[in-house]
Write a protein that holds these residues in place. Structure first.
Motif, short mmCIF file in Angstrom:
data_model
loop_
_atom_site.label_atom_id
_atom_site.label_comp_id
_atom_site.label_asym_id
_atom_site.label_seq_id
_atom_site.Cartn_x
_atom_site.Cartn_y
_atom_site.Cartn_z
N TYR A 278 6.53 9.72 11.03
CA TYR A 278 5.54 9.24 10.06
C TYR A 278 5.45 7.71 10.21
O TYR A 278 6.40 6.99 9.89
CB TYR A 278 5.95 9.61 8.64
N SER A 279 4.33 7.23 10.70
CA SER A 279 4.15 5.79 10.95
C SER A 279 3.26 5.20 9.87
O SER A 279 2.23 5.79 9.52
CB SER A 279 3.50 5.58 12.32
N ASN A 280 3.64 4.05 9.33
CA ASN A 280 2.78 3.34 8.37
C ASN A 280 2.39 1.99 8.96
O ASN A 280 3.23 1.21 9.40
CB ASN A 280 3.50 3.15 7.03
N LEU A 281 1.09 1.73 8.99
CA LEU A 281 0.54 0.50 9.57
C LEU A 281 -0.39 -0.11 8.53
O LEU A 281 -1.48 0.40 8.27
CB LEU A 281 -0.22 0.82 10.85
N GLY A 282 0.05 -1.21 7.91
CA GLY A 282 -0.76 -1.84 6.87
C GLY A 282 -0.84 -3.33 7.04
O GLY A 282 0.09 -3.98 7.53
N ILE A 283 -1.99 -3.89 6.63
CA ILE A 283 -2.21 -5.33 6.66
C ILE A 283 -2.60 -5.79 5.26
O ILE A 283 -3.62 -5.36 4.71
CB ILE A 283 -3.33 -5.72 7.65
N THR A 284 -1.78 -6.65 4.67
CA THR A 284 -2.04 -7.14 3.32
C THR A 284 -3.38 -7.87 3.25
O THR A 284 -3.68 -8.70 4.10
CB THR A 284 -0.91 -8.08 2.87
N GLY A 285 -4.16 -7.55 2.22
CA GLY A 285 -5.44 -8.22 2.00
C GLY A 285 -6.60 -7.62 2.76
O GLY A 285 -7.74 -8.07 2.62
N SER A 286 -6.36 -6.59 3.57
CA SER A 286 -7.40 -6.08 4.46
C SER A 286 -8.29 -5.05 3.78
O SER A 286 -7.95 -4.47 2.75
CB SER A 286 -6.77 -5.47 5.71
N THR A 287 -9.45 -4.84 4.38
CA THR A 287 -10.39 -3.80 3.99
C THR A 287 -10.59 -2.87 5.18
O THR A 287 -10.07 -3.12 6.28
CB THR A 287 -11.74 -4.40 3.58
N ILE A 288 -11.36 -1.83 4.99
CA ILE A 288 -11.62 -0.88 6.07
C ILE A 288 -12.21 -1.57 7.30
O ILE A 288 -12.03 -1.12 8.43
CB ILE A 288 -12.56 0.25 5.59
N ASP A 289 -12.90 -2.69 7.10
CA ASP A 289 -13.56 -3.39 8.20
C ASP A 289 -12.58 -3.89 9.25
O ASP A 289 -12.97 -4.12 10.41
CB ASP A 289 -14.39 -4.57 7.68
#
Length: 370
Positions: free
Chosen positions: A176-187
């Protein structure tokens, strides 16, 4: 694979999902991670990561240029640099891969395992922006792996994947991989290089994509809602086209509020969360939810409502519950009224897990009938 904003960058929600799924289906290891230490306070579950000499280049930056892969971060070095990943339990690094960028004049990298394995490779390539994968020289006894740039040319690391078992026989179960960027939107996903994405999907073979954006769109005053629904749909369709065998879960954002002193809707939470005054759900957040719901229904993608997972008898739709959660002793939501604390993320992750398992149970019963 869970992709999203800060709710996904924080591994509390995703690790609860990872733990529950691995208990049910087997622990195949940690999975794919953003390279090195992509941001401050980075604490991935099941492994410990350290880094020195690398510069994180994020797709969220307004000045940085690509290419980027699905991790939306790459680690760059022109001088000697190293990053180390260590398993928190035995057998956690039995197998692994390093994803790097081939580029003209690229320098060499060394991949070393703590039990003696060592590989040196040049990242020089006649083609620019060419994603390449290198197998880690690991054994079932490996506990840590260090990836180093030798300093003889530019090196860019796009990600790394670690798992249990060995290269020839991976441990069965869930990654299970989680890839997130703080402050980001779908764009932000529109910045992923299509060629790199195609190569990544070929290697990673995700069977489920959990897309979790919406909070920042709902709190940003600059979001263009005339085109939001179409952009949201197209970006997920592009992602799904790269991984056509993967299921899609459209995740509506969790509850979030802000204090409004002058707007006419300033008191919308006053009757729902006692002891707080002047808080309201940003109207744009409801617009985001409506758009995402329509897109999910139109494409027959699974839809999961994070705010609904926060509901109780007093708040049947979950609205303004983040204020109640923040007022608990101890609190389970953050003081910013946008993020949850670890227990809050774990509690809502259990809701998604139950929904997934209910669907899995129905599918299994129908399959066995056939």
């Amino acid at each position: 694979m869970q992709i999203g904003d800060s709710h996904s960058a924080n591994d509390a929600f995703s690790d609860q999902m990872r733990t529950a799924l691995q208990q049910q289906f087997g622990n195949a290891g940690r999975g794919f991670l953003q390279p090195g230490v992509p941001f401050r306070y980075y604490h991935p579950a099941q492994v410990t990561v350290s880094s020195t000499g690398w510069s994180a280049v994020s797709a969220f930056s307004k000045t940085a240029t690509g290419p980027w892969g699905i991790s939306l971060v790459r680690q760059h070095a022109d001088a000697p640099a190293s990053m180390t990943i260590t398993a928190d339990e035995a057998g956690g690094l039995g197998r692994g891969m390093v994803e790097f960028l081939g580029q003209p004049g690229g320098g060499r990298i060394i991949v070393e395992a703590d039990d003696g394995g060592r590989t040196v490779i040049s990242t020089a390539s006649s083609r620019n922006s060419d994603a390449m994968w290198l197998r880690m020289p690991t054994t079932p006894d490996t506990r840590s792996v260090t990836v180093s740039a030798m300093g003889d040319g530019p090196v860019d690391i796009l990600g790394w994947e670690v798992g249990k078992g060995n290269q020839a026989r991976p441990e069965p179960g869930i990654l299970y991989s989680n890839l997130g960027i703080t402050g980001s939107t779908i764009d932000i996903l529109s910045k992923v290089d299509p060629g790199i994405l195609s190569e990544e999907i070929r290697h990673l073979k995700p069977s489920l994509l959990i897309v979790a954006f919406g909070t920042n769109e709902g709190f940003n005053t600059t979001t263009n809602f005339d085109s939001y629904s179409a952009r949201y749909e197209q970006i997920i369709q592009d992602l799904h086209s790269a991984a056509p065998m993967a299921g899609i879960v459209v995740t509506l954002p969790p509850d979030g509020v802000r204090q409004e002193r002058q707007a006419p809707y300033a008191r919308s939470c006053d009757k729902l969360a006692y002891g707080t005054r002047g808080f309201a759900t940003p109207p744009a957040l409801d617009t985001v939810r409506q758009a995402q719901t329509s897109v999910a229904q139109r494409n027959h993608w699974m839809q999961w409502d994070w705010r609904q997972a926060m509901a109780d008898t007093t708040h049947p739709d979950g609205r303004c519950t983040i204020l109640v959660w923040g007022a608990r002793n101890p609190p389970i939501a953050a003081r910013d009224h946008v993020h949850l604390l670890k227990v809050g993320y774990q509690q809502t992750a259990a809701s998604l897990y139950n929904d997934l398992m209910n669907g899995y149970g129905l599918w299994s019963s129908q399959k066995h009938k056939k």
